[in-house]
Design a protein around this motif. Structure first.
Motif, PDB file in Angstrom:
ATOM      1  N   ALA A  97      20.953  33.626  62.248  1.00 45.12           N
ATOM      2  CA  ALA A  97      19.611  33.847  62.792  1.00 45.12           C
ATOM      3  C   ALA A  97      18.737  32.611  62.610  1.00 45.12           C
ATOM      4  CB  ALA A  97      18.972  35.058  62.122  1.00 45.12           C
ATOM      5  N   MET A  98      18.768  32.025  61.426  1.00 37.34           N
ATOM      6  CA  MET A  98      17.934  30.841  61.179  1.00 37.34           C
ATOM      7  C   MET A  98      18.393  29.640  62.001  1.00 37.34           C
ATOM      8  SD  MET A  98      17.265  31.231  57.090  1.00 37.34           S
ATOM      9  CE  MET A  98      16.198  29.806  56.969  1.00 37.34           C
ATOM     10  N   THR A  99      19.705  29.494  62.168  1.00 37.70           N
ATOM     11  CA  THR A  99      20.221  28.392  62.988  1.00 37.70           C
ATOM     12  C   THR A  99      19.760  28.539  64.432  1.00 37.70           C
ATOM     13  OG1 THR A  99      22.150  28.143  61.568  1.00 37.70           O
ATOM     14  CG2 THR A  99      22.320  27.242  63.785  1.00 37.70           C
ATOM     15  N   GLY A 100      19.852  29.744  64.965  1.00 37.31           N
ATOM     16  CA  GLY A 100      19.386  29.977  66.329  1.00 37.31           C
ATOM     17  C   GLY A 100      17.912  29.679  66.476  1.00 37.31           C
ATOM     18  N   ALA A 101      17.116  30.075  65.490  1.00 34.70           N
ATOM     19  CA  ALA A 101      15.676  29.818  65.558  1.00 34.70           C
ATOM     20  C   ALA A 101      15.367  28.330  65.477  1.00 34.70           C
ATOM     21  CB  ALA A 101      14.959  30.570  64.439  1.00 34.70           C
ATOM     22  N   ILE A 102      16.013  27.625  64.566  1.00 30.79           N
ATOM     23  CA  ILE A 102      15.740  26.194  64.395  1.00 30.79           C
ATOM     24  C   ILE A 102      16.145  25.402  65.635  1.00 30.79           C
ATOM     25  CG2 ILE A 102      16.436  24.143  63.093  1.00 30.79           C
ATOM     26  CD1 ILE A 102      16.538  26.008  60.606  1.00 30.79           C
ATOM     27  N   LEU A 103      17.289  25.735  66.226  1.00 31.09           N
ATOM     28  CA  LEU A 103      17.758  24.970  67.382  1.00 31.09           C
ATOM     29  C   LEU A 103      16.918  25.197  68.632  1.00 31.09           C
ATOM     30  CD1 LEU A 103      21.625  25.157  66.952  1.00 31.09           C
ATOM     31  CD2 LEU A 103      20.126  23.213  66.535  1.00 31.09           C
ATOM     32  N   THR A 104      16.139  26.268  68.682  1.00 26.73           N
ATOM     33  CA  THR A 104      15.268  26.493  69.846  1.00 26.73           C
ATOM     34  C   THR A 104      13.796  26.322  69.495  1.00 26.73           C
ATOM     35  OG1 THR A 104      15.219  28.866  69.423  1.00 26.73           O
ATOM     36  CG2 THR A 104      16.874  28.058  70.977  1.00 26.73           C
ATOM     37  N   ALA A 105      13.492  25.650  68.402  1.00 23.78           N
ATOM     38  CA  ALA A 105      12.100  25.498  67.951  1.00 23.78           C
ATOM     39  C   ALA A 105      11.233  24.763  68.968  1.00 23.78           C
ATOM     40  CB  ALA A 105      12.061  24.783  66.606  1.00 23.78           C
ATOM     41  N   ARG A 106      11.807  23.858  69.728  1.00 20.45           N
ATOM     42  CA  ARG A 106      11.012  23.108  70.717  1.00 20.45           C
ATOM     43  C   ARG A 106      10.534  23.978  71.870  1.00 20.45           C
ATOM     44  NH1 ARG A 106      13.983  17.873  72.594  1.00 20.45           N
ATOM     45  NH2 ARG A 106      15.508  19.422  73.204  1.00 20.45           N
ATOM     46  N   ASN A 107      11.145  25.127  72.069  1.00 21.07           N
ATOM     47  CA  ASN A 107      10.785  25.992  73.189  1.00 21.07           C
ATOM     48  C   ASN A 107       9.710  27.009  72.849  1.00 21.07           C
ATOM     49  OD1 ASN A 107      12.685  24.656  74.708  1.00 21.07           O
ATOM     50  ND2 ASN A 107      14.303  26.103  74.195  1.00 21.07           N
ATOM     51  N   GLY A 108       9.231  27.009  71.601  1.00 16.02           N
ATOM     52  CA  GLY A 108       8.146  27.897  71.226  1.00 16.02           C
ATOM     53  C   GLY A 108       8.598  29.082  70.404  1.00 16.02           C
ATOM     54  N   PRO A 109       7.605  29.808  69.862  1.00 14.48           N
ATOM     55  CA  PRO A 109       7.926  30.912  68.955  1.00 14.48           C
ATOM     56  C   PRO A 109       8.632  32.088  69.621  1.00 14.48           C
ATOM     57  CG  PRO A 109       5.540  30.623  69.162  1.00 14.48           C
ATOM     58  CD  PRO A 109       6.185  29.527  69.917  1.00 14.48           C
ATOM     59  N   VAL A 110       8.336  32.372  70.867  1.00 17.48           N
ATOM     60  CA  VAL A 110       8.998  33.490  71.550  1.00 17.48           C
ATOM     61  C   VAL A 110      10.488  33.204  71.703  1.00 17.48           C
ATOM     62  CG1 VAL A 110       9.103  34.824  73.683  1.00 17.48           C
ATOM     63  CG2 VAL A 110       6.884  34.161  72.737  1.00 17.48           C
ATOM     64  N   ALA A 111      10.823  31.984  72.105  1.00 11.09           N
ATOM     65  CA  ALA A 111      12.231  31.594  72.240  1.00 11.09           C
ATOM     66  C   ALA A 111      12.911  31.581  70.875  1.00 11.09           C
ATOM     67  CB  ALA A 111      12.342  30.225  72.893  1.00 11.09           C
ATOM     68  N   MET A 112      12.180  31.182  69.832  1.00  7.61           N
ATOM     69  CA  MET A 112      12.759  31.168  68.491  1.00  7.61           C
ATOM     70  C   MET A 112      13.131  32.579  68.039  1.00  7.61           C
ATOM     71  SD  MET A 112      10.404  28.420  66.458  1.00  7.61           S
ATOM     72  CE  MET A 112      11.221  28.663  64.902  1.00  7.61           C
ATOM     73  N   VAL A 113      12.247  33.529  68.278  1.00 10.71           N
ATOM     74  CA  VAL A 113      12.525  34.912  67.869  1.00 10.71           C
ATOM     75  C   VAL A 113      13.727  35.464  68.633  1.00 10.71           C
ATOM     76  CG1 VAL A 113      11.607  37.268  67.897  1.00 10.71           C
ATOM     77  CG2 VAL A 113      10.188  35.386  67.088  1.00 10.71           C
ATOM     78  N   GLY A 114      13.756  35.228  69.942  1.00 10.96           N
ATOM     79  CA  GLY A 114      14.883  35.704  70.751  1.00 10.96           C
ATOM     80  C   GLY A 114      16.199  35.081  70.322  1.00 10.96           C
ATOM     81  N   SER A 115      16.190  33.775  70.076  1.00 15.99           N
ATOM     82  CA  SER A 115      17.414  33.097  69.674  1.00 15.99           C
ATOM     83  C   SER A 115      17.838  33.506  68.261  1.00 15.99           C
ATOM     84  CB  SER A 115      17.215  31.588  69.755  1.00 15.99           C
ATOM     85  OG  SER A 115      18.419  30.920  69.539  1.00 15.99           O
ATOM     86  N   ALA A 116      16.858  33.732  67.391  1.00 19.89           N
ATOM     87  CA  ALA A 116      17.182  34.198  66.044  1.00 19.89           C
ATOM     88  C   ALA A 116      17.811  35.585  66.096  1.00 19.89           C
ATOM     89  CB  ALA A 116      15.926  34.217  65.174  1.00 19.89           C
ATOM     90  N   ALA A 117      17.277  36.447  66.938  1.00 20.96           N
ATOM     91  CA  ALA A 117      17.844  37.792  67.069  1.00 20.96           C
ATOM     92  C   ALA A 117      19.273  37.721  67.598  1.00 20.96           C
ATOM     93  CB  ALA A 117      16.977  38.647  67.989  1.00 20.96           C
ATOM     94  N   MET A 118      19.494  36.894  68.603  1.00 20.77           N
ATOM     95  CA  MET A 118      20.846  36.752  69.149  1.00 20.77           C
ATOM     96  C   MET A 118      21.810  36.179  68.110  1.00 20.77           C
ATOM     97  SD  MET A 118      21.145  38.005  72.100  1.00 20.77           S
ATOM     98  CE  MET A 118      22.709  37.329  72.563  1.00 20.77           C
ATOM     99  N   GLY A 119      21.370  35.154  67.376  1.00 20.18           N
ATOM    100  CA  GLY A 119      22.225  34.567  66.344  1.00 20.18           C
ATOM    101  C   GLY A 119      22.553  35.563  65.247  1.00 20.18           C
ATOM    102  N   GLY A 120      21.559  36.338  64.810  1.00 22.47           N
ATOM    103  CA  GLY A 120      21.787  37.335  63.774  1.00 22.47           C
ATOM    104  C   GLY A 120      22.717  38.437  64.230  1.00 22.47           C
ATOM    105  N   VAL A 121      22.497  38.923  65.457  1.00 17.59           N
ATOM    106  CA  VAL A 121      23.353  39.996  65.987  1.00 17.59           C
ATOM    107  C   VAL A 121      24.785  39.494  66.178  1.00 17.59           C
ATOM    108  CG1 VAL A 121      23.771  41.413  68.041  1.00 17.59           C
ATOM    109  CG2 VAL A 121      21.493  41.327  67.031  1.00 17.59           C
TER     110      VAL A 121
END
Length: 166
Positions: A97-121
């Protein structure tokens, strides 16, 4: 639950980074070979040349992207092992989850949350499948010796006198 075939934490990062690069380069090479073959002009020479060009240009880039993901994941995982003091599936799920969030940090907080959820799942599914596979495999193995009783032991005198062979 402990993983048996993993390196200790500082070396795990290098190991996972190299493994991720290899996986990305090989998988990307296969994918790019097919894509380059299909997108080239007709004729076997043009298609083979297009396939090789696509492999040469894109496979290392894909391998590098996989290596970044694998290295960041391992660094976070090792950090969580150090902070929490134990190694369990929750570290991997949180690391994904944290890796997904960090790698999409440039796209904003909404993208970070979505990517973190996908990475965690995704990591939860992988960890869950690993646990189920381990439990299934361990239930298939015999649990102990299958002897009805102890095999009879032979007295030392039944082996004969070894001195006769000297």
């Amino acid at each position: 639950m402990e993983e048996y075939a993993r390196e200790p934490c500082p070396w795990r990062i290098v190991d996972d980074c190299g493994g991720a690069f290899t996986m990305g380069a090989i998988g990307g090479g296969i994918f790019q070979a097919v894509k380059g073959f299909r997108n080239s002009p007709s004729g076997i020479n043009h298609r083979l040349k297009g396939s090789l060009t696509a492999i040469r240009t894109r496979a290392p880039q894909l391998g590098g992207s996989f290596a970044v993901w694998g290295g960041l994941f391992s660094m976070i995982d090792c950090g969580l092992v150090k902070v929490r003091g134990k190694e369990d599936p929750w570290n991997s799920i949180t690391s994904g989850a944290m890796t997904g969030a960090i790698l999409t940090a440039r796209n904003g907080p909404v993208a970070m949350v979505g990517s973190a959820a996908m990475g965690g799942v995704l990591l939860a599914l992988i960890e869950g499948a690993g646990i189920l596979l381990t439990r299934f495999a361990s239930s298939q193995l015999p649990t102990g010796p299958q002897f009805a009783e102890e095999p009879p032991s032979m007295p030392a005198s039944s082996f004969g006198d070894y001195r006769q062979y000297q």
